[in-house]
Design a protein around this motif. Structure first.
Motif, PDB file in Angstrom:
ATOM      1  N   PRO A   1       0.996  -0.987   0.241  1.00  0.00           N
ATOM      2  CA  PRO A   1       0.171   0.248  -0.294  1.00  0.00           C
ATOM      3  C   PRO A   1       1.325   1.368   0.068  1.00  0.00           C
ATOM      4  CG  PRO A   1      -1.088  -1.248   1.384  1.00  0.00           C
ATOM      5  CD  PRO A   1       0.272  -2.628   0.780  1.00  0.00           C
ATOM      6  N   ALA A   2       2.082   1.034   0.901  1.00  0.00           N
ATOM      7  CA  ALA A   2       2.675   2.980   1.190  1.00  0.00           C
ATOM      8  C   ALA A   2       3.556   2.341   0.241  1.00  0.00           C
ATOM      9  CB  ALA A   2       3.346   2.395   1.731  1.00  0.00           C
ATOM     10  N   LEU A   3       4.093   1.980  -0.692  1.00  0.00           N
ATOM     11  CA  LEU A   3       4.600   1.898  -2.299  1.00  0.00           C
ATOM     12  C   LEU A   3       3.613   2.313  -3.111  1.00  0.00           C
ATOM     13  CD1 LEU A   3       7.065  -1.162  -1.647  1.00  0.00           C
ATOM     14  CD2 LEU A   3       7.428   0.639  -1.808  1.00  0.00           C
ATOM     15  N   PHE A   4       2.941   1.607  -3.518  1.00  0.00           N
ATOM     16  CA  PHE A   4       1.575   2.198  -4.684  1.00  0.00           C
ATOM     17  C   PHE A   4       1.024   3.929  -4.335  1.00  0.00           C
ATOM     18  CE2 PHE A   4      -2.855   2.573  -6.121  1.00  0.00           C
ATOM     19  CZ  PHE A   4      -2.781   1.537  -7.420  1.00  0.00           C
ATOM     20  N   CYS A   5       0.933   4.217  -2.809  1.00  0.00           N
ATOM     21  CA  CYS A   5       1.192   5.136  -3.000  1.00  0.00           C
ATOM     22  C   CYS A   5       2.544   6.556  -3.121  1.00  0.00           C
ATOM     23  CB  CYS A   5       0.310   5.454  -1.573  1.00  0.00           C
ATOM     24  SG  CYS A   5      -1.125   4.940  -1.247  1.00  0.00           S
ATOM     25  N   ILE A   6       3.060   5.629  -2.936  1.00  0.00           N
ATOM     26  CA  ILE A   6       3.898   6.116  -3.193  1.00  0.00           C
ATOM     27  C   ILE A   6       4.047   6.167  -5.218  1.00  0.00           C
ATOM     28  CG2 ILE A   6       5.748   4.844  -2.774  1.00  0.00           C
ATOM     29  CD1 ILE A   6       5.493   8.778  -2.150  1.00  0.00           C
ATOM     30  N   PHE A   7       3.775   5.084  -5.598  1.00  0.00           N
ATOM     31  CA  PHE A   7       3.927   5.477  -7.177  1.00  0.00           C
ATOM     32  C   PHE A   7       3.836   6.394  -7.951  1.00  0.00           C
ATOM     33  CE2 PHE A   7       2.786   3.717 -11.039  1.00  0.00           C
ATOM     34  CZ  PHE A   7       4.264   3.514 -12.048  1.00  0.00           C
ATOM     35  N   PHE A   8       1.918   6.297  -7.644  1.00  0.00           N
ATOM     36  CA  PHE A   8       1.100   7.170  -8.036  1.00  0.00           C
ATOM     37  C   PHE A   8       1.082   8.348  -7.494  1.00  0.00           C
ATOM     38  CE2 PHE A   8      -0.363   3.225  -9.238  1.00  0.00           C
ATOM     39  CZ  PHE A   8      -1.192   3.689 -10.702  1.00  0.00           C
ATOM     40  N   PHE A   9       1.710   8.875  -6.717  1.00  0.00           N
ATOM     41  CA  PHE A   9       1.588  10.044  -5.816  1.00  0.00           C
ATOM     42  C   PHE A   9       2.752  10.566  -6.429  1.00  0.00           C
ATOM     43  CE2 PHE A   9       4.129  13.876  -3.303  1.00  0.00           C
ATOM     44  CZ  PHE A   9       3.411  14.374  -3.363  1.00  0.00           C
ATOM     45  N   ILE A  10       4.167  10.486  -6.557  1.00  0.00           N
ATOM     46  CA  ILE A  10       5.217  10.850  -8.022  1.00  0.00           C
ATOM     47  C   ILE A  10       4.948  11.193  -9.567  1.00  0.00           C
ATOM     48  CG2 ILE A  10       7.132  10.425  -9.066  1.00  0.00           C
ATOM     49  CD1 ILE A  10       8.633   8.847  -5.861  1.00  0.00           C
ATOM     50  N   LEU A  11       3.808   9.624  -9.704  1.00  0.00           N
ATOM     51  CA  LEU A  11       3.884  10.361 -11.417  1.00  0.00           C
ATOM     52  C   LEU A  11       2.432  10.845 -11.479  1.00  0.00           C
ATOM     53  CD1 LEU A  11       3.454   8.915 -13.454  1.00  0.00           C
ATOM     54  CD2 LEU A  11       1.235   7.319 -13.593  1.00  0.00           C
ATOM     55  N   PHE A  12       1.628  11.180 -10.343  1.00  0.00           N
ATOM     56  CA  PHE A  12       0.129  12.183 -11.064  1.00  0.00           C
ATOM     57  C   PHE A  12       0.836  14.058 -10.749  1.00  0.00           C
ATOM     58  CE2 PHE A  12      -3.040   9.546  -9.903  1.00  0.00           C
ATOM     59  CZ  PHE A  12      -3.201   9.409 -11.361  1.00  0.00           C
TER      60      PHE A  12
ATOM     61  N   LEU B   1       0.623  16.503 -13.591  1.00  0.00           N
ATOM     62  CA  LEU B   1       0.082  17.889 -13.007  1.00  0.00           C
ATOM     63  C   LEU B   1       1.299  18.691 -13.507  1.00  0.00           C
ATOM     64  CD1 LEU B   1      -2.035  19.131 -12.047  1.00  0.00           C
ATOM     65  CD2 LEU B   1      -0.591  19.228  -9.575  1.00  0.00           C
ATOM     66  N   GLY B   2       1.763  18.551 -13.619  1.00  0.00           N
ATOM     67  CA  GLY B   2       3.289  19.839 -14.038  1.00  0.00           C
ATOM     68  C   GLY B   2       3.278  20.104 -15.354  1.00  0.00           C
ATOM     69  N   MET B   3       2.917  19.132 -16.486  1.00  0.00           N
ATOM     70  CA  MET B   3       2.846  19.201 -17.134  1.00  0.00           C
ATOM     71  C   MET B   3       0.902  20.086 -18.383  1.00  0.00           C
ATOM     72  SD  MET B   3       5.560  17.433 -18.602  1.00  0.00           S
ATOM     73  CE  MET B   3       5.143  18.402 -19.908  1.00  0.00           C
ATOM     74  N   ILE B   4      -0.056  20.343 -17.299  1.00  0.00           N
ATOM     75  CA  ILE B   4      -0.799  20.873 -17.677  1.00  0.00           C
ATOM     76  C   ILE B   4       0.065  22.384 -17.195  1.00  0.00           C
ATOM     77  CG2 ILE B   4      -2.775  21.350 -16.665  1.00  0.00           C
ATOM     78  CD1 ILE B   4      -3.172  19.023 -15.602  1.00  0.00           C
ATOM     79  N   PRO B   5       0.147  23.260 -18.862  1.00  0.00           N
ATOM     80  CA  PRO B   5       0.307  25.422 -18.339  1.00  0.00           C
ATOM     81  C   PRO B   5      -0.232  25.624 -17.207  1.00  0.00           C
ATOM     82  CG  PRO B   5      -0.749  24.028 -20.790  1.00  0.00           C
ATOM     83  CD  PRO B   5      -1.271  23.343 -19.704  1.00  0.00           C
ATOM     84  N   PHE B   6       0.818  25.769 -16.409  1.00  0.00           N
ATOM     85  CA  PHE B   6       0.073  27.112 -15.654  1.00  0.00           C
ATOM     86  C   PHE B   6      -0.100  26.300 -14.017  1.00  0.00           C
ATOM     87  CE2 PHE B   6      -0.544  29.737 -18.829  1.00  0.00           C
ATOM     88  CZ  PHE B   6      -0.270  30.546 -18.798  1.00  0.00           C
TER      89      PHE B   6
ATOM     90  N   GLY C   1       5.755  14.565 -24.898  1.00  0.00           N
ATOM     91  CA  GLY C   1       5.700  13.616 -25.015  1.00  0.00           C
ATOM     92  C   GLY C   1       6.541  13.230 -24.027  1.00  0.00           C
ATOM     93  N   LEU C   2       7.850  13.564 -24.557  1.00  0.00           N
ATOM     94  CA  LEU C   2       8.832  12.673 -23.760  1.00  0.00           C
ATOM     95  C   LEU C   2       8.531  12.720 -22.354  1.00  0.00           C
ATOM     96  CD1 LEU C   2      11.718  11.341 -23.750  1.00  0.00           C
ATOM     97  CD2 LEU C   2      12.267  13.962 -24.037  1.00  0.00           C
ATOM     98  N   GLU C   3       8.293  14.663 -21.970  1.00  0.00           N
ATOM     99  CA  GLU C   3       8.230  14.846 -20.704  1.00  0.00           C
ATOM    100  C   GLU C   3       7.231  13.999 -19.712  1.00  0.00           C
ATOM    101  OE1 GLU C   3       9.772  16.423 -18.136  1.00  0.00           O
ATOM    102  OE2 GLU C   3      11.058  16.581 -19.889  1.00  0.00           O
ATOM    103  N   CYS C   4       6.658  13.302 -20.310  1.00  0.00           N
ATOM    104  CA  CYS C   4       5.274  12.581 -19.948  1.00  0.00           C
ATOM    105  C   CYS C   4       6.101  10.583 -20.030  1.00  0.00           C
ATOM    106  CB  CYS C   4       3.913  11.964 -20.757  1.00  0.00           C
ATOM    107  SG  CYS C   4       2.753  13.973 -21.096  1.00  0.00           S
TER     108      CYS C   4
END
Length: 196
Positions: free
Chosen positions: A34-45, A49-54, A168-171
């Motif tokens: 559970p902790a590893l699943f959460c950290i994976f998706f926290f970092i991924l999202f 999220l930073g790819m959205i303008p502003f 695309g590369l950044e994603c």
């Protein structure tokens, strides 16, 4: 019949559990899932999220990545000490090493063990920061060319096309960095549980 959303979530669950956790933590890995699943998706999202303008990418700041790495590093050490007590210190002396080299090897292993926090934090921070800086530089360059007028107004399409390719590369890098961070946490956790 499961919906597409349910299928997507089940695939995410299976990916993290089977490809990351169970392959790299040899015993009792499922209790840390559970902790590893959460950290994976926290970092991924956070990365995506930073790819959205502003929007703001929190993983492009060293204090956030260092805080994540240090928190998990302390937790992994607590797990290791609870399981093995002082026997966990065998991590710092490789098996079969000569006793004459023991003081030097212990210092080298201790320094490399401590630098796990810094390497985890810097890897995530540097990759997120460099990609976002490159995008901002190219966007500023394209805007300056567009604002200059004349032939440069048409030529601004070149850096604009490059921006789309880099997005695309950044994603892909956003996913890869979440994967690497979680994978390394699993390897470090396996070291603490199994003592190599």
């Amino acid at each position: 019949m499961p919906s597409r959303w349910q299928i997507l979530l089940e695939n995410c669950y299976e990916f993290v559990y089977f490809n990351i956790v169970s392959e790299n933590i040899k015993k009792d890995g499922s209790q840390y899932f559970p902790a590893l699943f959460c950290i994976f998706f926290f970092i991924l999202f956070s990365n995506l999220l930073g790819m959205i303008p502003f929007a703001f990418t929190i993983t492009s700041h060293i204090i956030v990545t260092f805080g994540l790495a240090l928190t998990f590093f302390i937790g992994i050490n607590i797990i290791g000490i609870k399981r093995h007590g002082l026997h966990m210190l065998v991590l710092f002396l490789p098996a079969g090493s000569p006793l004459a080299l023991a003081p030097l090897l212990v210092i080298i292993e201790l320094v490399s063990y401590s630098f796990r926090v810094i390497s985890l934090a810097l890897r995530l921070f540097a990759n997120m920061m460099s990609g976002h800086c490159l995008l901002k530089i190219l966007a500023g360059f394209a805007w300056t060319m567009f604002s200059a007028g004349g032939i440069l107004t048409l030529a601004h399409l070149v850096p604009l096309i490059v921006i789309f390719a880099i997005v695309g590369l950044e994603c892909g890098i956003a996913f890869l960095q979440a994967y690497v961070f979680t994978l390394l946490l699993c390897i470090y956790l396996n070291d603490a549980i199994s003592l190599h």
